[in-house]
Enzyme design. Structure first.
Site, PDB file in Angstrom:
ATOM      1  N   HIS A 143     -33.042 -29.615  27.058  1.00  0.00           N
ATOM      2  CA  HIS A 143     -33.006 -28.970  28.380  1.00  0.00           C
ATOM      3  C   HIS A 143     -33.544 -29.926  29.456  1.00  0.00           C
ATOM      4  CE1 HIS A 143     -33.601 -25.290  25.703  1.00  0.00           C
ATOM      5  NE2 HIS A 143     -32.471 -25.015  26.308  1.00  0.00           N
TER       6      HIS A 143
ATOM      7  N   ALA B 155     -37.517 -21.332  26.021  1.00  0.00           N
ATOM      8  CA  ALA B 155     -38.004 -22.072  24.846  1.00  0.00           C
ATOM      9  C   ALA B 155     -37.534 -23.524  24.997  1.00  0.00           C
ATOM     10  CB  ALA B 155     -37.529 -21.456  23.536  1.00  0.00           C
TER      11      ALA B 155
HETATM   12  P1  AMP Z   1     -29.785 -22.598  25.775  1.00  0.00           P
HETATM   13  O1  AMP Z   1     -31.148 -22.424  26.350  1.00  0.00           O
HETATM   14  O2  AMP Z   1     -29.785 -22.842  24.300  1.00  0.00           O
HETATM   15  O3  AMP Z   1     -28.822 -21.550  26.229  1.00  0.00           O
HETATM   16  O4  AMP Z   1     -29.239 -23.969  26.373  1.00  0.00           O
HETATM   17  C1  AMP Z   1     -29.193 -24.203  27.756  1.00  0.00           C
HETATM   18  C2  AMP Z   1     -28.406 -25.464  28.004  1.00  0.00           C
HETATM   19  O5  AMP Z   1     -29.042 -26.549  27.365  1.00  0.00           O
HETATM   20  C3  AMP Z   1     -26.981 -25.404  27.440  1.00  0.00           C
HETATM   21  O6  AMP Z   1     -26.093 -26.024  28.344  1.00  0.00           O
HETATM   22  C4  AMP Z   1     -27.109 -26.182  26.159  1.00  0.00           C
HETATM   23  O7  AMP Z   1     -25.894 -26.768  25.726  1.00  0.00           O
HETATM   24  C5  AMP Z   1     -28.114 -27.245  26.558  1.00  0.00           C
HETATM   25  N1  AMP Z   1     -28.758 -27.819  25.378  1.00  0.00           N
HETATM   26  C6  AMP Z   1     -29.384 -27.149  24.375  1.00  0.00           C
HETATM   27  N2  AMP Z   1     -29.800 -28.016  23.423  1.00  0.00           N
HETATM   28  C7  AMP Z   1     -29.399 -29.245  23.828  1.00  0.00           C
HETATM   29  C8  AMP Z   1     -29.518 -30.561  23.280  1.00  0.00           C
HETATM   30  N3  AMP Z   1     -30.113 -30.771  22.116  1.00  0.00           N
HETATM   31  N4  AMP Z   1     -28.996 -31.590  23.968  1.00  0.00           N
HETATM   32  C9  AMP Z   1     -28.371 -31.387  25.159  1.00  0.00           C
HETATM   33  N5  AMP Z   1     -28.231 -30.177  25.734  1.00  0.00           N
HETATM   34  C10 AMP Z   1     -28.738 -29.125  25.079  1.00  0.00           C
END
Ligand code: AMP
Length: 281
Positions: free
Chosen positions: A37, A32
């Site tokens: 990301h 998503a």
């Molecule tokens: P997730 O798919 O939510 O597990 O996130 C994957 C990676 O993307 C993790 O390292 C999160 O911290 C990073 N991430 C998610 N949202 C953000 C954002 N708004 N800004 C920077 N990094 C993000």
């Protein structure tokens, strides 16, 4: 862009890439995908010859089945976007591929995993550590990119790498926000229009806290946060803590010269949002 579903084919690809002497960057995600990301991917592309991204909704890091079931899944769009960003490899395994049998490893991070998110989502960080360790073993990246949006997760991953002496550099990346300040999150798409309109109040309050912290007490800042969010009956604060930036232990009083991070989890309707700001006194 290569797309791999199995561990075996991913390892083969990585072996070949490494045999050419290429440096490798890795961005683990649950899909998503959004601009937050994409920033990690762009940074990884800038700093490495070959960039892999994993898309895997890791069931063992969810402590509520409802949350796992409702987690947004947009794999086709994700792949399209990653292709446009020139990502080199997408690893998108099934649950069976990652966990042919349950992985019962228990990690101890000396308390880092017990506060804030860890307190309200028991087992969450153990599940994160298990999957990240597995992914690092498969991809063997030189550098791996994590967002400060999940500040506690980033701290725990650094601790994991140190504990297991894994040869990977953890690269932190700033939180990417919507123009109105809301931290980008896959969960934001579950907000109703009305909820989406008020959601930026969380960051507004955090930002003010970081600005006024130097002449306020921890107690006053907590009071301020609660007061700001009380204006919105749809919002329920699960926790708000000001913690030492190194060991994440919540503090009651500031010490001059130390760095802190203010972290919160807020339910907006049924959606749980997290955010944080650093506090430099
Ligand atoms: P997730 O798919 O939510 O597990 O996130 C994957 C990676 O993307 C993790 O390292 C999160 O911290 C990073 N991430 C998610 N949202 C953000 C954002 N708004 N800004 C920077 N990094 C993000």
């Amino acid at each position: 862009m290569l797309i791999a579903k199995t561990i075996e084919e991913t390892k083969e690809i990585i072996k070949e890439v490494k045999s050419k002497g290429f440096s490798t960057g890795f961005v683990p995600t649950m899909g998503a995908l959004h601009e937050g990301h994409f920033e990690l991917i762009r940074k990884a592309k800038n700093e490495n010859d070959f960039v892999s991204c994993s898309i895997f909704v890791n069931p063992i890091q969810f402590n509520k089945t409802e949350d796992l079931k409702k987690y947004p899944r947009t794999i086709e769009d994700d792949i399209k976007k990653l292709n446009e960003l020139d990502c080199d490899l997408v690893f998108n395994p099934s649950v069976e591929e990652m966990y042919p049998k349950p992985d019962n490893t228990i990690y101890d991070f000396g308390g880092l995993e017990k506060v804030m998110e860890g307190k309200f989502r028991p087992g969450h960080f153990n599940g994160v550590a298990v999957v990240v360790k597995k992914l690092f073993d498969i991809i063997e990246p030189d550098r791996s990119y994590f967002g400060e949006k999940d500040f506690q997760q980033l701290t725990i991953i650094k601790a994991l790498v140190k504990k297991l002496k894994m040869p990977v550099k953890i690269v932190p990346c700033h939180t990417v926000r919507e123009p109105d300040g809301l931290a980008m999150s896959s969960r934001n798409r579950r907000l109703t229009d009305d909820e989406r309109k008020i959601a930026p109040a969380i960051y507004r309050a955090l930002k003010t806290i970081s600005e006024i912290a130097s002449n306020k007490s921890v107690k006053e800042l907590k009071g301020f946060f609660i007061q700001q969010l009380r204006k919105y009956p749809q919002m329920e604060i699960e926790y708000f803590e000001i913690s030492n930036i190194e060991d994440l232990s919540p503090v009651e009083e500031f010490e001059k010269g130390k760095k802190y991070v203010a972290c919160t989890a807020v339910f907006l309707g049924k959606v749980r949002l997290i955010d944080n700001v650093s506090i430099n006194l």
